[in-house]
Design a protein around this motif. Structure first.
Motif, mmCIF file in Angstrom:
data_model
loop_
_atom_site.group_PDB
_atom_site.id
_atom_site.type_symbol
_atom_site.label_atom_id
_atom_site.label_comp_id
_atom_site.label_asym_id
_atom_site.label_seq_id
_atom_site.Cartn_x
_atom_site.Cartn_y
_atom_site.Cartn_z
ATOM 1 N N GLY A 89 14.529 18.973 46.609
ATOM 2 C CA GLY A 89 13.571 19.615 45.722
ATOM 3 C C GLY A 89 14.236 20.467 44.657
ATOM 4 O O GLY A 89 15.415 20.308 44.343
ATOM 5 N N VAL A 90 13.477 21.377 44.102
ATOM 6 C CA VAL A 90 13.949 22.269 43.041
ATOM 7 C C VAL A 90 14.427 23.575 43.670
ATOM 8 O O VAL A 90 13.640 24.312 44.272
ATOM 9 N N ALA A 135 5.602 29.256 42.186
ATOM 10 C CA ALA A 135 5.511 28.052 41.360
ATOM 11 C C ALA A 135 5.848 26.780 42.131
ATOM 12 O O ALA A 135 5.731 25.679 41.583
ATOM 13 N N GLY A 136 6.295 26.918 43.372
ATOM 14 C CA GLY A 136 6.557 25.744 44.189
ATOM 15 C C GLY A 136 8.011 25.364 44.333
ATOM 16 O O GLY A 136 8.313 24.250 44.790
ATOM 17 N N CYS A 137 8.933 26.247 43.962
ATOM 18 C CA CYS A 137 10.350 25.935 44.151
ATOM 19 C C CYS A 137 10.672 25.878 45.642
ATOM 20 O O CYS A 137 9.972 26.442 46.474
ATOM 21 N N ASP A 138 11.761 25.188 45.947
ATOM 22 C CA ASP A 138 12.059 24.828 47.335
ATOM 23 C C ASP A 138 13.180 25.643 47.952
ATOM 24 O O ASP A 138 13.675 25.300 49.036
ATOM 25 N N GLY A 139 13.590 26.700 47.316
ATOM 26 C CA GLY A 139 14.647 27.552 47.825
ATOM 27 C C GLY A 139 15.268 28.336 46.695
ATOM 28 O O GLY A 139 14.832 28.238 45.533
ATOM 29 N N LEU A 140 16.290 29.125 47.012
ATOM 30 C CA LEU A 140 16.976 29.941 46.020
ATOM 31 C C LEU A 140 18.477 29.905 46.287
ATOM 32 O O LEU A 140 18.904 29.914 47.446
ATOM 33 N N HIS A 167 7.286 26.014 36.628
ATOM 34 C CA HIS A 167 6.203 25.037 36.799
ATOM 35 C C HIS A 167 6.593 23.692 36.184
ATOM 36 O O HIS A 167 6.338 22.632 36.782
ATOM 37 N N GLU A 168 7.208 23.728 35.021
ATOM 38 C CA GLU A 168 7.618 22.490 34.372
ATOM 39 C C GLU A 168 8.727 21.795 35.164
ATOM 40 O O GLU A 168 8.734 20.570 35.313
#
Length: 298
Positions: free
Chosen positions: A4-5, A34-39, A211-212
Motif C-alpha cells: 500500500g501507500v 486519508a487511508g495510508c497504510d503505515g508511516l 488522498h490522491e
C-alpha cells in the motif's frame, strides 16, 4: 508484509529547532485518516541523518502512536555499521514494527561489504527490514544478486526500489518471485512500478496530497488503470519535486501551502528562495487550480 501507500514523513521543527511533536501528530494523523497504510520515520525526507538518535526514537514513538495497528518503521542510515546496529537495537526497544535500512551512506561499500553490513544491522535489530536501494542518491546499488544472496534471512522482507530504472522492479519479481515485497520509492515512477508489479509505494508527496496518492494506488490495484493514470498525469509536476537535491525543502513548502503546516528545515538546509521557490509556488498553484475530483474507490 508491507504493502500500500506508506509515506516517508517529514520531521517538524519549532522556531528554535526543537522537535514539534504536536504538529507532527496533526500531520501524521491526516495521513492515516486519508487511508495510508503505515508511516516511515526519519528517512531522507524526514531529515533523519540530521537528527540525534534520541530525536529519531522520539519521532518513531510518535509515528507508532499515530499509526496504531498499521506499521511504523524507522529509517537506519548511518555511516558506520556499528552506529547503525545501535540505532536498530534502540528502534526495536522503542516498539518499531520494522526498519528501512540505507547501506553505505558515506563510504560507498562494495557488494561484499554491503551484504555484510545489512546482515549485521538486521541481526542487531531483529526486526523485519525493508532494504532501501537508491544508487543515485547514495551510490550503493543493492542489486538483484544481493537480494538473492540475502534471501536466506527471513528478516529481509521488502525492498524500496529507487534505482530509477523501472526494469529493476520486473527483474526482482522475475528472479525472486514474491520473496520480497517490492515498493517503489521514486514518486514520478510510481504508476509505472505499480503496474509492473510493485505492491507498495513509499511516497513523498503523499504528505501533502494523501488522498490522491491513495486513490492512484487503489485504482491500480482494482485494475482501473485509466482512472489512475488521469490522476497520475495531473500529479506528475508535483511528483517531480521529490526527485531533487532539494526534495526536503520542496516538499515542506508544498506541505505548508496545502496543509497549512510549516517549512522549517534543519541547518545547513534553508527554506527555498528566489527562482527555486517561485517554481514550486507555480507548480502548486497550477495543481490546486486543476485538482481533480477523485472517483469512488475502495
Amino acid at each position: 508484509m508491507w504493502q500500500g501507500v506508506i509515506p516517508a514523513v517529514t520531521t517538524k521543527f519549532t522556531p528554535d529547532d526543537a522537535l514539534d511533536l504536536k504538529e507532527m501528530e496533526r500531520c501524521y494523523d491526516g495521513l492515516m485518516q486519508a487511508g495510508c497504510d503505515g508511516l516511515i520515520a526519519c528517512g531522507s525526507l524526514g531529515e533523519g541523518p540530521l537528527l540525534s538518535h534520541a530525536e529519531r526514537i522520539e519521532v518513531l514513538k510518535l509515528a507508532k502512536q499515530v499509526a496504531g495497528h498499521r506499521p511504523a518503521l524507522l529509517t537506519v542510515a548511518e555511516a558506520a555499521t556499528r552506529d547503525a546496529c545501535v540505532l536498530a537495537e534502540k528502534a526495536a526497544h522503542a516498539g518499531a514494527d520494522g526498519l528501512m535500512v540505507v547501506p553505505g551512506t558515506i563510504y560507498h561499500s562494495n557488494h561484499r561489504e554491503t551484504v555484510t553490513a545489512l546482515r549485521a544491522i538486521a541481526a542487531a535489530g531483529d526486526l523485519p527490514v525493508m532494504i532501501y536501494s537508491n544508487r543515485l542518491a547514495y551510490r550503493v546499488d543493492v542489486t538483484t544478486d544481493m537480494l538473492e544472496e540475502l534471501a536466506d534471512d527471513a528478516r529481509f522482507v521488502a525492498v524500496k526500489e529507487s534505482s530509477d530504472d523501472i526494469r529493476r522492479t520486473t527483474e526482482i519479481i522475475r528472479r525472486l518471485g514474491r520473496r520480497y515485497d517490492v515498493l517503489t520509492g521514486v514518486d514520478n515512477l510510481a504508476f509505472e512500478a505499480l503496474t509492473a508489479g510493485a505492491t507498495g509505494w513509499v511516497a513523498g508527496l503523499a504528505v501533502a496530497f494523501p488522498h490522491e496518492t491513495v486513490a492512484i494506488f487503489r485504482l491500480i490495484r482494482a485494475g482501473r488503470y485509466a482512472e489512475a493514470l488521469d490522476i497520475y498525469r495531473w500529479f506528475r509536476p508535483l511528483l517531480d519535486l521529490d526527485v531533487s537535491t532539494y526534495l526536503v525543502q520542496n516538499i515542506k513548502l508544498v506541505e505548508a501551502l496545502v496543509t497549512q503546516s510549516n517549512e522549517r528545515v534543519r541547518a545547513p538546509r534553508l527554506p527555498l528562495d528566489g527562482a527555486q521557490r517561485e517554481r514550486v509556488l507555480a507548480v502548486v498553484s497550477e495543481a490546486l487550480r486543476e485538482r481533480p475530483q477523485l472517483p469512488d474507490v475502495i
